[in-house]
Design an enzyme around this catalytic site. Structure first.
Site, mmCIF file in Angstrom:
data_model
loop_
_atom_site.group_PDB
_atom_site.id
_atom_site.type_symbol
_atom_site.label_atom_id
_atom_site.label_comp_id
_atom_site.label_asym_id
_atom_site.label_seq_id
_atom_site.Cartn_x
_atom_site.Cartn_y
_atom_site.Cartn_z
ATOM 1 N N ASN A 11 22.960 14.406 10.908
ATOM 2 C CA ASN A 11 21.778 15.245 11.152
ATOM 3 C C ASN A 11 20.967 14.552 12.239
ATOM 4 O O ASN A 11 20.327 13.539 11.982
ATOM 5 C CB ASN A 11 20.973 15.362 9.845
ATOM 6 N N TRP A 12 21.024 15.112 13.440
ATOM 7 C CA TRP A 12 20.323 14.461 14.560
ATOM 8 C C TRP A 12 18.823 14.698 14.530
ATOM 9 O O TRP A 12 18.093 14.117 15.314
ATOM 10 C CB TRP A 12 20.902 14.969 15.887
ATOM 11 N N LYS A 13 18.358 15.575 13.654
ATOM 12 C CA LYS A 13 16.933 15.905 13.584
ATOM 13 C C LYS A 13 16.431 16.302 14.972
ATOM 14 O O LYS A 13 17.186 16.868 15.758
ATOM 15 C CB LYS A 13 16.134 14.738 12.995
ATOM 16 N N HIS A 95 16.066 20.609 3.760
ATOM 17 C CA HIS A 95 15.850 19.183 4.042
ATOM 18 C C HIS A 95 14.414 18.812 3.675
ATOM 19 O O HIS A 95 13.485 19.587 3.892
ATOM 20 C CB HIS A 95 16.129 18.892 5.523
ATOM 21 N N GLU A 97 12.324 16.985 5.037
ATOM 22 C CA GLU A 97 11.364 17.017 6.153
ATOM 23 C C GLU A 97 10.873 18.445 6.384
ATOM 24 O O GLU A 97 9.727 18.661 6.762
ATOM 25 C CB GLU A 97 12.011 16.415 7.411
ATOM 26 N N GLU A 165 19.287 13.708 -1.602
ATOM 27 C CA GLU A 165 18.574 12.857 -0.662
ATOM 28 C C GLU A 165 17.235 12.440 -1.265
ATOM 29 O O GLU A 165 16.246 13.182 -1.154
ATOM 30 C CB GLU A 165 18.328 13.598 0.649
ATOM 31 N N GLY A 171 15.187 7.777 6.234
ATOM 32 C CA GLY A 171 14.586 7.215 7.446
ATOM 33 C C GLY A 171 13.754 5.967 7.188
ATOM 34 O O GLY A 171 13.026 5.505 8.060
ATOM 35 N N SER A 210 19.327 6.690 4.479
ATOM 36 C CA SER A 210 19.601 5.391 5.093
ATOM 37 C C SER A 210 21.041 4.921 4.884
ATOM 38 O O SER A 210 21.286 3.735 4.650
ATOM 39 C CB SER A 210 18.609 4.338 4.578
ATOM 40 N N GLY A 231 21.303 10.545 8.846
ATOM 41 C CA GLY A 231 20.317 10.825 9.876
ATOM 42 C C GLY A 231 20.412 9.820 11.014
ATOM 43 O O GLY A 231 21.244 9.936 11.914
HETATM 44 C C1 PEP Z 1 18.631 12.732 6.691
HETATM 45 O O1 PEP Z 1 17.914 13.049 7.603
HETATM 46 O O2 PEP Z 1 19.202 13.623 6.046
HETATM 47 C C2 PEP Z 1 18.822 11.319 6.402
HETATM 48 C C3 PEP Z 1 19.519 10.980 5.357
HETATM 49 O O3 PEP Z 1 18.233 10.427 7.272
HETATM 50 P P1 PEP Z 1 18.487 8.834 7.340
HETATM 51 O O4 PEP Z 1 19.979 8.621 7.252
HETATM 52 O O5 PEP Z 1 17.929 8.424 8.659
HETATM 53 O O6 PEP Z 1 17.786 8.228 6.173
#
Ligand code: PEP
Length: 248
Positions: A11-13, A95, A97, A165, A171, A210, A231
Site C-alpha cells: 500500500n503506497w498510500k 484502511h 487512515e 491492522e 507506520g 510495520s 505500507g
Molecule cells: C498499511 O498502511 O496498511 C501499513 C500496514 O503500513 P506500515 O506497513 O507502514 O505500518
C-alpha cells in the site's frame, strides 16, 4: 489445515510519482519464483501506468479506496469501476487512515466493499483496534464489531481478503507480538466461520502494521496469517521483495 497461498500486498498510500514506477519494474523482475500472490496499490494517479507496465507479469495492481457509487457528482473520488477499467484487480477498503482521516464508519466501508465486488475486484478489507481499545481489553469486541458491520453478505475466498491492522502498529515501527497476532487472526477466522461457514477457511487474513524484511518471516509463519499488507516497506522494491521472499 495446509497454509493458504499467501498474498503480500503493498500500500503506497499518498506516495509515488511517475519516477516511482521504476520500483514496479524491479518488483516484477523479482517475483518470478514467488511462493505467494503479490500486489501493489499505488496512488490512483499511477494505477493505469502500473497496470500497463505489469502486463504479462504475475504482479496485481489495485486501488487504495473506492467510492460506493459507480459514477456521479463526487468530486475527487474514484469508483471501483474506474479502478477495474484501468486494469486494477483489487481494492483496499476500510484502511484505518481512511476511517480516521475521513470519518469512514463500518456502513460506508461495507458499501465500498460491495462496490468493489460489483466491479469484479478482490476486496482487501481492513479492520483493527486502536491502542486505547487494546489497553482496555476491547480488541476482540472491536474486531467482531468491524467484521459484522463492514463485511457484506456473500463473502468468499475469491472476493474477500481481511487485513488485520492494529492501528497503533501502522507506520509506527511497532509490531504486534506473535501471540497477539495469532490470537487476533484466530478470532477473525472464528467470526468468519460463524457467518460464512466452511468457505471461510479459505478467506485469507493478512497482517499489517510495520511489516519489514526483518520481521516478515516470523509473522508470515504464524498460523492463520495468510499474507501481509505492507505500507512503508513496500515503497522500495528491495524491501518489498525481501518480504515477498519470506512468504511460506
Ligand atoms: C498499511 O498502511 O496498511 C501499513 C500496514 O503500513 P506500515 O506497513 O507502514 O505500518
Amino acid at each position: 489445515m495446509a497454509k493458504l497461498r499467501q498474498l503480500v500486498a503493498g500500500n503506497w498510500k499518498m506516495n509515488g510519482t511517475a519516477a516511482s514506477l521504476a520500483e514496479i519494474d524491479a518488483v516484477m523482475a523479482g517475483i518470478g519464483n514467488a511462493r505467494c500472490d503479490v500486489a501493489i496499490c499505488p496512488p490512483a494517479t499511477l494505477i493505469a501506468q502500473a497496470v500497463w507496465k505489469s502486463k504479462g507479469s504475475a504482479l496485481m495492481i489495485g486501488g487504495q479506496d473506492c467510492h460506493p457509487k459507480a459514477s456521479g457528482a463526487h468530486t475527487g473520488d474514484v469508483s471501483a469501476e474506474m479502478i477495474a477499467d484501468a486494469g486494477g484487480k483489487l481494492v483496499i477498503v476500510g484502511h484505518s487512515e481512511r476511517r480516521a482521516d475521513h470519518g469512514e464508519g463500518d456502513a460506508l466501508v461495507r458499501a465500498k466493499a460491495e462496490a468493489g465486488w460489483r466491479a469484479g475486484l478482490l476486496v482487501v478489507l481492513c479492520i483493527g483496534e486502536t491502542e486505547a481499545q487494546r489497553k482496555s481489553g476491547e480488541t476482540n469486541a472491536v474486531l467482531s464489531g468491524q467484521l459484522a458491520g463492514s463485511v457484506p453478505d456473500g463473502a468468499t475466498a475469491q472476493n474477500l481478503v481481511v487485513a488485520y491492522e492494529p492501528v497503533w502498529a501502522i507506520g509506527t515501527g511497532l509490531t504486534a507480538s506473535s501471540d497477539d497476532i495469532a490470537a487476533a487472526h484466530a478470532h477473525i477466522r472464528a467470526r468468519l466461520a460463524e457467518r460464512f461457514g466452511d468457505g471461510a477457511k479459505a478467506i485469507r487474513i493478512l497482517y499489517g502494521g510495520s511489516v519489514k524484511p526483518g520481521n516478515a518471516a516470523e509473522i508470515l509463519g504464524l498460523d492463520d496469517v495468510d499474507g501481509a499488507l505492507v505500507g512503508g516497506a513496500s515503497l522500495k522494491a528491495a524491501d518489498f521483495l525481501a518480504i515477498v521472499a519470506a512468504a511460506v
